[in-house]
Design a protein around this motif. Structure first.
Motif, PDB file in Angstrom:
ATOM      1  N   ASP A   9      -6.040  -3.299   1.899  1.00 32.20           N
ATOM      2  CA  ASP A   9      -4.836  -2.640   2.584  1.00 32.20           C
ATOM      3  C   ASP A   9      -3.849  -3.105   2.522  1.00 32.20           C
ATOM      4  N   SER A  10      -2.455  -2.434   3.304  1.00 34.16           N
ATOM      5  CA  SER A  10      -2.036  -2.951   3.434  1.00 34.16           C
ATOM      6  C   SER A  10      -1.486  -4.885   3.083  1.00 34.16           C
ATOM      7  N   THR A  11      -2.805  -5.564   3.813  1.00 33.35           N
ATOM      8  CA  THR A  11      -1.919  -6.686   3.982  1.00 33.35           C
ATOM      9  C   THR A  11      -1.923  -7.372   2.317  1.00 33.35           C
ATOM     10  N   LEU A  64      -1.772  -5.445  -0.662  1.00 34.87           N
ATOM     11  CA  LEU A  64      -0.211  -4.976  -0.714  1.00 34.87           C
ATOM     12  C   LEU A  64       0.945  -6.228  -0.926  1.00 34.87           C
ATOM     13  N   ASN A  65       1.236  -5.960   0.561  1.00 35.11           N
ATOM     14  CA  ASN A  65       1.991  -7.143   0.818  1.00 35.11           C
ATOM     15  C   ASN A  65       1.692  -8.103  -0.187  1.00 35.11           C
ATOM     16  N   VAL A  73      -3.753   4.145  -2.708  1.00 33.98           N
ATOM     17  CA  VAL A  73      -2.940   2.699  -2.018  1.00 33.98           C
ATOM     18  C   VAL A  73      -1.669   2.210  -2.127  1.00 33.98           C
ATOM     19  N   THR A 128       1.506   4.777  -1.038  1.00 39.13           N
ATOM     20  CA  THR A 128       2.872   4.026  -0.713  1.00 39.13           C
ATOM     21  C   THR A 128       3.786   3.287  -1.450  1.00 39.13           C
TER      22      THR A 128
END
Length: 122
Positions: free
Chosen positions: A67-69, A71-72, A100, A104
């Motif tokens: 998820d975005s976490t 990815l960060n 993903v 992004t």
């Protein structure tokens, strides 16, 4: 080296293994990379950077979800590695994880390899 498992049991788990091949550290997360499990991967990757590993290859072949976490975490560690004169490469992304990065645009800031072998040969 097995770094253990964390996470909320209802959300899945993440296991992270690290091994060294030549001048590269290979970090292999397995399972789900999300808000509940991202810290384990962050600690492992930042440890590789702190230890002076010039090249960290993340083997994504056993990563079921990101998820975005997650990815960060990867983006943040990439910046730390580059500031230290190193690099983070991604290898063998599953279609779900690749999507993903595609959505992004994050794939454009990493060196992405189709296979782990090609990442190590580069």
């Amino acid at each position: 080296m097995d770094r253990g498992m964390v996470g909320n049991p209802s959300r899945g788990r993440l296991q992270v293994e690290v091994r060294r091949v030549g001048g590269s550290s290979i970090v292999s997360p397995a399972g789900e990379l999300d808000h509940y499990t991202a810290e384990l991967l962050r600690e492992t990757l930042e440890g590789c950077v702190r230890e002076g590993d010039a090249r960290v290859v993340v083997d994504c072949s056993r990563l079921d979800f990101c998820d975005s976490t997650g990815l960060n975490v990867l983006l943040g560690v990439r910046l730390k590695a580059e500031a230290a004169g190193g690099a983070v490469h991604l290898a063998a992304m599953t279609p779900v994880v690749a999507r993903v990065f595609e959505i992004t645009g994050a794939g454009a800031v990493f060196t992405v390899h189709d296979t782990l072998d090609s990442a190590l040969a580069d």
